[in-house]
Scaffold this motif. Structure first.
Motif, PDB file in Angstrom:
ATOM      1  N   SER A  55       0.840  -1.184   0.000  1.00 38.21           N
ATOM      2  CA  SER A  55       0.000   0.000   0.000  1.00 38.21           C
ATOM      3  C   SER A  55       0.879   1.240   0.000  1.00 38.21           C
ATOM      4  O   SER A  55       1.891   1.295   0.702  1.00 38.21           O
ATOM      5  N   ASP A  56       0.483   2.238  -0.811  1.00 35.07           N
ATOM      6  CA  ASP A  56       1.192   3.513  -0.804  1.00 35.07           C
ATOM      7  C   ASP A  56       0.338   4.607  -0.179  1.00 35.07           C
ATOM      8  O   ASP A  56       0.578   5.804  -0.393  1.00 35.07           O
ATOM      9  N   ASN A  57      -0.670   4.201   0.598  1.00 35.01           N
ATOM     10  CA  ASN A  57      -1.539   5.158   1.272  1.00 35.01           C
ATOM     11  C   ASN A  57      -0.784   5.788   2.442  1.00 35.01           C
ATOM     12  O   ASN A  57      -0.438   5.088   3.400  1.00 35.01           O
ATOM     13  N   PRO A  58      -0.528   7.096   2.403  1.00 27.98           N
ATOM     14  CA  PRO A  58       0.260   7.726   3.472  1.00 27.98           C
ATOM     15  C   PRO A  58      -0.465   7.735   4.813  1.00 27.98           C
ATOM     16  O   PRO A  58       0.174   7.943   5.855  1.00 27.98           O
ATOM     17  N   LYS A  59      -1.769   7.500   4.813  1.00 34.43           N
ATOM     18  CA  LYS A  59      -2.523   7.511   6.066  1.00 34.43           C
ATOM     19  C   LYS A  59      -2.457   6.166   6.792  1.00 34.43           C
ATOM     20  O   LYS A  59      -2.853   6.078   7.950  1.00 34.43           O
ATOM     21  N   ARG A  60      -1.955   5.143   6.101  1.00 34.39           N
ATOM     22  CA  ARG A  60      -1.854   3.838   6.738  1.00 34.39           C
ATOM     23  C   ARG A  60      -0.602   3.753   7.599  1.00 34.39           C
ATOM     24  O   ARG A  60       0.462   4.264   7.229  1.00 34.39           O
ATOM     25  N   ASP A  63       2.645  -0.606   5.675  1.00 37.28           N
ATOM     26  CA  ASP A  63       2.716  -0.589   4.210  1.00 37.28           C
ATOM     27  C   ASP A  63       2.304  -1.916   3.569  1.00 37.28           C
ATOM     28  O   ASP A  63       2.208  -1.982   2.341  1.00 37.28           O
TER      29      ASP A  63
END
Length: 252
Positions: A55-60, A63
């Motif tokens: 995942s490249d979601n910065p809110k997670r 990763d």
């Protein structure tokens, strides 16, 4: 259901329910999200190969998400099991829309997360001039040493309440269906795990006698060059409501 690009690794440990340490091919150790709150009996096997989705979601906070595990089978092959319980409904919905579940073919409308007395069920199916069908999905990954599949893998009061909701709908003349999504390619059939949750097994047998339909369908994992690309509901599996697990007792 298509997977994102998956990355292999070796499972080192699962801990705090939601975390797993996984060693990647370059030797680095990453912490992956474990999207499975259950006991994961028989699918939490350190040393086995696992597959992670990035995942490249910065809110997670993490990763990686743990998606699949490869489990050695008695015949020397390996089975793939999905530990991502959140994908079970998507797998089943795709199958329902594509007519894979023969017993539920022909419905023209599908609604998710429907309210019923006592809570919610996963799907409601409708078509003209026929009773609605309510479907509750349960993911099965527990394969015991006797070679058979079982549900649940631990005491499940919530699962028992779902059975009671289905029975109430059947009493009203509606179709009520428990659908086991068998997300372990080495499981040939399913039975209630009376050795782990006798109350669930008893309730399942009782509601089946009252008209609740019990189905099981197995998943197929599609791979390209050994890398999992998709997982789909593919084959009808038998269900036994009376079989008892024939496994060695252990002392905790």
């Amino acid at each position: 259901m298509e997977y994102p690009a998956l990355v292999p690794g070796l499972l080192r440990r699962r801990y705090k329910r939601f975390l797993a340490d996984v060693e990647l091919a370059d030797g680095s150790l990453v912490v992956a999200h474990c999207p499975n709150t259950g006991s994961m009996r028989a699918v939490n096997v350190p040393g086995c190969r696992v597959w992670l989705s990035p995942s490249d979601n910065p809110k997670r906070k993490l990763d990686w998400t743990w998606e699949l595990i490869e489990l050695p089978q008695p015949d020397g092959t390996a089975a793939l099991a999905s530990v991502q319980t959140g994908r079970a409904n998507a797998i089943v919905e795709e199958a329902l829309r594509n007519g894979v579940v023969e017993e539920l073919h022909g419905y023209t409308e599908l609604r998710r997360e429907v309210k019923v007395a006592g809570g919610r069920l996963d799907f409601r199916l409708d078509r003209a001039n026929a009773p609605s069908a309510f479907v509750e999905v349960k993911q099965v990954t527990l394969k015991e040493s006797d070679g058979h599949g079982y549900f649940p893998d631990a005491v499940s009061e919530r699962g028992r309440r779902h059975l009671e909701s289905l029975a109430a709908l059947a009493d009203q003349g509606l179709r009520a269906v428990l659908l086991f999504c068998v997300a372990h390619t080495g499981i040939p059939d399913v039975a209630p795990a009376a050795h782990l949750d006798s109350a669930y097994a008893h309730t399942l047998r009782a509601v089946a006698e009252c008209g609740v339909e019990v189905l099981a369908y197995g998943c197929q994992v599609e791979c390209v060059n050994g890398i999992p690309q998709a997982i789909r509901l593919a084959r009808h599996l038998p269900v036994s409501l009376t079989r008892q697990a024939n496994i060695a007792r252990t002392i905790d």
